[in-house]
Design an enzyme around this catalytic site. Structure first.
Site, PDB file in Angstrom:
ATOM      1  N   THR A 152     -75.114 -26.595  13.206  1.00  0.00           N
ATOM      2  CA  THR A 152     -76.147 -26.326  13.792  1.00  0.00           C
ATOM      3  C   THR A 152     -76.196 -27.071  15.081  1.00  0.00           C
ATOM      4  OG1 THR A 152     -77.424 -25.923  11.909  1.00  0.00           O
ATOM      5  CG2 THR A 152     -78.780 -26.025  13.940  1.00  0.00           C
ATOM      6  N   ARG A 180     -76.484 -14.132   4.607  1.00  0.00           N
ATOM      7  CA  ARG A 180     -77.048 -15.697   4.193  1.00  0.00           C
ATOM      8  C   ARG A 180     -77.993 -16.011   5.508  1.00  0.00           C
ATOM      9  NH1 ARG A 180     -76.191 -21.105   6.593  1.00  0.00           N
ATOM     10  NH2 ARG A 180     -76.642 -22.852   4.953  1.00  0.00           N
ATOM     11  N   ILE A 181     -79.100 -16.756   5.188  1.00  0.00           N
ATOM     12  CA  ILE A 181     -80.110 -17.477   6.042  1.00  0.00           C
ATOM     13  C   ILE A 181     -80.008 -18.881   5.651  1.00  0.00           C
ATOM     14  CG2 ILE A 181     -82.080 -17.475   7.454  1.00  0.00           C
ATOM     15  CD1 ILE A 181     -82.626 -14.629   6.754  1.00  0.00           C
ATOM     16  N   GLY A 182     -79.774 -19.707   6.675  1.00  0.00           N
ATOM     17  CA  GLY A 182     -79.901 -21.326   6.610  1.00  0.00           C
ATOM     18  C   GLY A 182     -81.256 -21.839   6.809  1.00  0.00           C
ATOM     19  N   ASP A 183     -81.352 -23.075   7.065  1.00  0.00           N
ATOM     20  CA  ASP A 183     -82.525 -23.950   7.376  1.00  0.00           C
ATOM     21  C   ASP A 183     -82.792 -23.657   9.134  1.00  0.00           C
ATOM     22  OD1 ASP A 183     -80.069 -25.378   8.112  1.00  0.00           O
ATOM     23  OD2 ASP A 183     -81.553 -27.025   8.853  1.00  0.00           O
ATOM     24  N   THR A 203     -79.574 -30.837  11.205  1.00  0.00           N
ATOM     25  CA  THR A 203     -78.184 -30.007  10.831  1.00  0.00           C
ATOM     26  C   THR A 203     -77.252 -30.598   9.924  1.00  0.00           C
ATOM     27  OG1 THR A 203     -75.859 -29.796  12.097  1.00  0.00           O
ATOM     28  CG2 THR A 203     -77.020 -31.967  12.365  1.00  0.00           C
ATOM     29  N   GLY A 204     -76.806 -29.413   9.149  1.00  0.00           N
ATOM     30  CA  GLY A 204     -75.997 -30.001   7.752  1.00  0.00           C
ATOM     31  C   GLY A 204     -76.131 -28.851   7.044  1.00  0.00           C
ATOM     32  N   HIS A 205     -76.254 -29.193   5.780  1.00  0.00           N
ATOM     33  CA  HIS A 205     -76.049 -28.042   4.588  1.00  0.00           C
ATOM     34  C   HIS A 205     -77.520 -27.615   4.411  1.00  0.00           C
ATOM     35  CE1 HIS A 205     -75.845 -26.551   0.326  1.00  0.00           C
ATOM     36  NE2 HIS A 205     -74.568 -26.424   0.855  1.00  0.00           N
ATOM     37  N   GLY A 206     -77.730 -26.293   5.088  1.00  0.00           N
ATOM     38  CA  GLY A 206     -78.825 -25.841   5.371  1.00  0.00           C
ATOM     39  C   GLY A 206     -79.687 -25.460   3.838  1.00  0.00           C
TER      40      GLY A 206
END
Length: 274
Positions: A152, A180-183, A203-206
């Site tokens: 991100t 897919r939708i992340g954070d 930022t990272g693993h959503g």
């Protein structure tokens, strides 16, 4: 009067050694683009910084973003202002030239918080936001299939009036399932802002950020009077211990210096206080 501040990041992860210097330079260019607008307010500064990051092909947002399992680019973006907690976001867009501008338009429209896919594109088109051929986002298909370390991009700004604004944009994770939708477009997970306490971008693993509601948790800790540097460091430690996940955060408190923390090999970041 508050002291203006801006912090920008270009993603956390295993950045290739031959790209680290260039990614850092890209983040510093974005900082300059944002800082040029700080006199116009926190919103203008944060959005300008992220809009620039969407044009940097080494970063995972806009041009050059990672590819999903079908070999396509799907983009998410979100914005939040800290005065009244207005939020705007878009997800899974393929033909919006600058997704952060579409997210801002959703916020300013006010009827909804998050629009996705073709509905988000239609909304952006109706608002006169620049559209594009999805092919513009694919610059090096081989590299983009392997893209890691820039999950991100984001910016947090505080202006002279004490207003705080957060903006984020992303291509998600490499090889993700279509849709897919992340954070990043989810308030409380990947971003949060409250003028009374501070603003946060992750930022990272959503999926881990969503499960932990990490951005909101950080602002609650600021509300409880915790030091911003301690909050950032603690959030990253919590991310690792609770979810065995990697990532980073940036934060601007109501008063004081911007702070950042990450548990990855690198997170290109730049900040300025004026």
């Amino acid at each position: 009067m508050a002291q203006p501040a801006l912090i920008v990041h270009g993603g956390a992860g295993p950045v290739p050694a031959d790209e680290l210097e260039e990614r850092q330079a890209a983040v510093e260019r974005a900082l300059e683009a944002g800082w040029e607008r700080i006199a116009d307010g926190a919103m203008a500064a944060a959005v300008a910084a992220v809009r620039h990051l969407e044009d940097e092909p080494l970063l995972n947002a806009g041009i050059g973003a990672c590819l999903n399992a079908d070999g396509e680019v799907e983009l998410d973006a979100g914005v939040m202002e800290g005065t009244t907690q207005r939020v705007g976001a878009v997800a899974c867009v393929r033909d919006v030239r600058h997704p952060v501008e579409a997210a801002l338009a959703v916020m300013e429209d006010g009827r909804h918080v998050l629009l996705a896919a073709t509905g988000a594109s239609r909304f952006a088109r109706e608002r006169g936001i620049e559209m594009c051929n999805p092919d513009i986002f694919i610059t090096d298909r081989k590299r983009q299939r392997l893209l890691e370390g820039a999950d991100t991009v984001g910016a947090v700004a505080r202006d002279a009036a004490g207003r705080i604004f957060v903006a984020v944009s992303t291509g998600g994770i490499q090889g993700k399932l279509p849709g897919r939708i992340g954070d990043s477009p989810i308030a409380g997970a990947g971003l949060y802002a409250d003028d009374r306490f501070g603003g946060v971008c992750g930022t990272g693993h959503g999926e881990a950020f969503i499960r932990l509601s990490l951005a909101k948790l950080m602002v609650v800790e600021l509300q409880h009077g915790m030091d911003a540097a301690f909050v950032a460091k603690g959030a990253v430690e919590h991310l690792g211990k609770a979810m065995n996940a990697t990532g980073g955060v940036i934060v601007i408190p109501r008063e004081g210096e911007p702070q950042a923390a990450f548990n990855t090999p690198a997170m290109p970041m730049a900040k300025r206080v004026g």
